[in-house]
Write a protein that holds these residues in place. Structure first.
Motif, mmCIF file in Angstrom:
data_model
loop_
_atom_site.group_PDB
_atom_site.id
_atom_site.type_symbol
_atom_site.label_atom_id
_atom_site.label_comp_id
_atom_site.label_asym_id
_atom_site.label_seq_id
_atom_site.Cartn_x
_atom_site.Cartn_y
_atom_site.Cartn_z
ATOM 1 N N LEU A 235 -1.237 4.945 3.368
ATOM 2 C CA LEU A 235 -1.528 3.558 3.001
ATOM 3 C C LEU A 235 -0.417 2.663 3.534
ATOM 4 O O LEU A 235 0.761 2.968 3.389
ATOM 5 C CB LEU A 235 -1.626 3.406 1.476
ATOM 6 C CG LEU A 235 -2.753 4.181 0.797
ATOM 7 C CD1 LEU A 235 -2.734 3.926 -0.710
ATOM 8 C CD2 LEU A 235 -4.107 3.816 1.374
ATOM 9 N N ASP A 236 -0.811 1.570 4.168
ATOM 10 C CA ASP A 236 0.196 0.687 4.766
ATOM 11 C C ASP A 236 -0.156 -0.789 4.628
ATOM 12 O O ASP A 236 0.382 -1.638 5.324
ATOM 13 C CB ASP A 236 0.386 1.033 6.241
ATOM 14 C CG ASP A 236 -0.866 0.771 7.074
ATOM 15 O OD1 ASP A 236 -1.907 0.375 6.501
ATOM 16 O OD2 ASP A 236 -0.799 0.951 8.302
ATOM 17 N N THR A 237 -1.074 -1.110 3.704
ATOM 18 C CA THR A 237 -1.525 -2.489 3.562
ATOM 19 C C THR A 237 -1.444 -2.909 2.105
ATOM 20 O O THR A 237 -1.805 -2.141 1.213
ATOM 21 C CB THR A 237 -2.975 -2.638 4.060
ATOM 22 O OG1 THR A 237 -3.037 -2.156 5.404
ATOM 23 C CG2 THR A 237 -3.431 -4.081 4.020
ATOM 24 N N ILE A 238 -0.995 -4.143 1.878
ATOM 25 C CA ILE A 238 -0.842 -4.677 0.517
ATOM 26 C C ILE A 238 -1.704 -5.920 0.383
ATOM 27 O O ILE A 238 -1.731 -6.765 1.279
ATOM 28 C CB ILE A 238 0.640 -5.015 0.236
ATOM 29 C CG1 ILE A 238 1.460 -3.716 0.263
ATOM 30 C CG2 ILE A 238 0.791 -5.741 -1.095
ATOM 31 C CD1 ILE A 238 2.940 -3.921 0.245
ATOM 32 N N PHE A 239 -2.416 -6.009 -0.731
ATOM 33 C CA PHE A 239 -3.228 -7.185 -1.042
ATOM 34 C C PHE A 239 -2.540 -7.959 -2.154
ATOM 35 O O PHE A 239 -2.211 -7.399 -3.192
ATOM 36 C CB PHE A 239 -4.633 -6.771 -1.494
ATOM 37 C CG PHE A 239 -5.433 -7.908 -2.069
ATOM 38 C CD1 PHE A 239 -6.033 -8.832 -1.239
ATOM 39 C CD2 PHE A 239 -5.560 -8.067 -3.440
ATOM 40 C CE1 PHE A 239 -6.758 -9.891 -1.760
ATOM 41 C CE2 PHE A 239 -6.280 -9.113 -3.976
ATOM 42 C CZ PHE A 239 -6.884 -10.029 -3.130
ATOM 43 N N TYR A 240 -2.331 -9.242 -1.947
ATOM 44 C CA TYR A 240 -1.761 -10.098 -2.990
ATOM 45 C C TYR A 240 -2.866 -10.959 -3.585
ATOM 46 O O TYR A 240 -3.520 -11.712 -2.878
ATOM 47 C CB TYR A 240 -0.651 -10.996 -2.420
ATOM 48 C CG TYR A 240 0.589 -10.224 -2.048
ATOM 49 C CD1 TYR A 240 1.470 -9.800 -3.029
ATOM 50 C CD2 TYR A 240 0.863 -9.891 -0.727
ATOM 51 C CE1 TYR A 240 2.607 -9.079 -2.707
ATOM 52 C CE2 TYR A 240 2.001 -9.176 -0.390
ATOM 53 C CZ TYR A 240 2.862 -8.773 -1.389
ATOM 54 O OH TYR A 240 3.981 -8.058 -1.071
ATOM 55 N N THR B 57 6.976 -7.374 0.173
ATOM 56 C CA THR B 57 6.225 -6.433 1.007
ATOM 57 C C THR B 57 7.163 -5.391 1.607
ATOM 58 O O THR B 57 6.859 -4.196 1.599
ATOM 59 C CB THR B 57 5.471 -7.185 2.118
ATOM 60 O OG1 THR B 57 4.582 -8.136 1.510
ATOM 61 C CG2 THR B 57 4.677 -6.241 2.997
ATOM 62 N N GLU B 58 8.301 -5.840 2.081
ATOM 63 C CA GLU B 58 9.304 -4.920 2.632
ATOM 64 C C GLU B 58 9.765 -3.894 1.600
ATOM 65 O O GLU B 58 9.970 -2.723 1.913
ATOM 66 C CB GLU B 58 10.532 -5.713 3.123
ATOM 67 C CG GLU B 58 10.693 -5.721 4.623
ATOM 68 C CD GLU B 58 11.943 -6.508 5.008
ATOM 69 O OE1 GLU B 58 13.062 -5.978 4.824
ATOM 70 O OE2 GLU B 58 11.784 -7.641 5.478
ATOM 71 N N LEU C 261 6.499 -1.376 0.755
ATOM 72 C CA LEU C 261 5.976 -0.486 1.803
ATOM 73 C C LEU C 261 6.501 0.944 1.732
ATOM 74 O O LEU C 261 5.715 1.895 1.806
ATOM 75 C CB LEU C 261 6.225 -1.082 3.186
ATOM 76 C CG LEU C 261 5.265 -2.198 3.601
ATOM 77 C CD1 LEU C 261 5.710 -2.837 4.908
ATOM 78 C CD2 LEU C 261 3.838 -1.682 3.701
ATOM 79 N N TYR D 47 2.553 -17.543 5.387
ATOM 80 C CA TYR D 47 3.405 -16.568 4.703
ATOM 81 C C TYR D 47 4.551 -17.309 4.029
ATOM 82 O O TYR D 47 4.907 -18.415 4.424
ATOM 83 C CB TYR D 47 3.983 -15.569 5.707
ATOM 84 C CG TYR D 47 2.920 -14.795 6.424
ATOM 85 C CD1 TYR D 47 2.344 -13.678 5.841
ATOM 86 C CD2 TYR D 47 2.482 -15.182 7.681
ATOM 87 C CE1 TYR D 47 1.360 -12.972 6.489
ATOM 88 C CE2 TYR D 47 1.490 -14.474 8.342
ATOM 89 C CZ TYR D 47 0.933 -13.375 7.746
ATOM 90 O OH TYR D 47 -0.049 -12.670 8.381
ATOM 91 N N ASN E 205 -11.658 -7.049 -6.252
ATOM 92 C CA ASN E 205 -11.336 -6.517 -4.929
ATOM 93 C C ASN E 205 -11.274 -4.994 -4.936
ATOM 94 O O ASN E 205 -11.655 -4.357 -3.954
ATOM 95 C CB ASN E 205 -10.042 -7.131 -4.391
ATOM 96 C CG ASN E 205 -10.318 -8.479 -3.768
ATOM 97 O OD1 ASN E 205 -10.877 -8.564 -2.685
ATOM 98 N ND2 ASN E 205 -9.976 -9.540 -4.474
ATOM 99 N N LEU F 12 4.600 3.155 -0.923
ATOM 100 C CA LEU F 12 3.159 3.397 -0.894
ATOM 101 C C LEU F 12 2.875 4.861 -0.616
ATOM 102 O O LEU F 12 3.637 5.527 0.079
ATOM 103 C CB LEU F 12 2.500 2.543 0.202
ATOM 104 C CG LEU F 12 2.496 1.033 -0.002
ATOM 105 C CD1 LEU F 12 1.845 0.353 1.197
ATOM 106 C CD2 LEU F 12 1.771 0.651 -1.269
#
Length: 158
Positions: free
Chosen positions: A98-103, A87-88, A91, A79, A113, A94
């Protein structure tokens, strides 16, 4: 354009279409300059400058600050602080559930993706694309790109 630049261009792959045979040397705001010193209003806005224009002072300052700290910190190695800070910030924005982020690193990676997630979620394999749409030059996105034949030319089906 110099003779050197003209000769060098013949060694650049033809897989990317170009609207003009110009060499751009500088950009500021909504304008670009060529190696001949001509100034043009950039109606294409360039992928990386669409929101702020070329060489926006805050973007340039942020890039210089980041370059002083670390140039490349791969997300598959560990990280890094800026990723966690972003991300903070993201969040709370969103949609509910939904609680997930893809970079990802490219638009093509994001598109591929998105297709994988849609297939996993729906169990369906067909993909609908817009006629004339550009989705990328990787094999997966190339199969979905219809904006120009040159992107799929001589490659066949996926």
């Amino acid at each position: 354009m110099t003779a050197f630049q003209n000769a060098t261009k013949s060694h650049i792959a033809k897989g990317v279409g170009r609207l003009a045979d110009l060499v751009f040397t500088r950009g500021q705001g909504s304008y670009v300059e060529t190696s001949c010193g001509k100034r043009f209003l950039d109606f294409t806005t360039g992928i990386g400058v669409v929101n702020t224009g070329h060489s926006h002072p805050r973007v340039v300052a942020a890039a210089k600050e980041q370059l002083d700290n670390i140039v490349h910190s791969q997300v598959n190695i560990g990280y890094h602080d800026k990723m966690l800070e972003l991300t903070e910030m993201l969040l709370p924005n969103l949609p509910e559930g939904l609680d997930t982020i893809f970079y990802g690193t490219t638009g093509a990676e994001a598109v591929e993706n998105a297709v994988k997630m849609a297939r996993a979620f729906t169990g369906k394999h067909a993909v609908v694309v817009f006629r004339g749409g550009y989705h990328g030059r990787t094999f997966g996105t190339m199969a979905m790109t219809t904006s120009s034949r040159i992107y799929r030319q001589k490659f066949g089906a996926l």
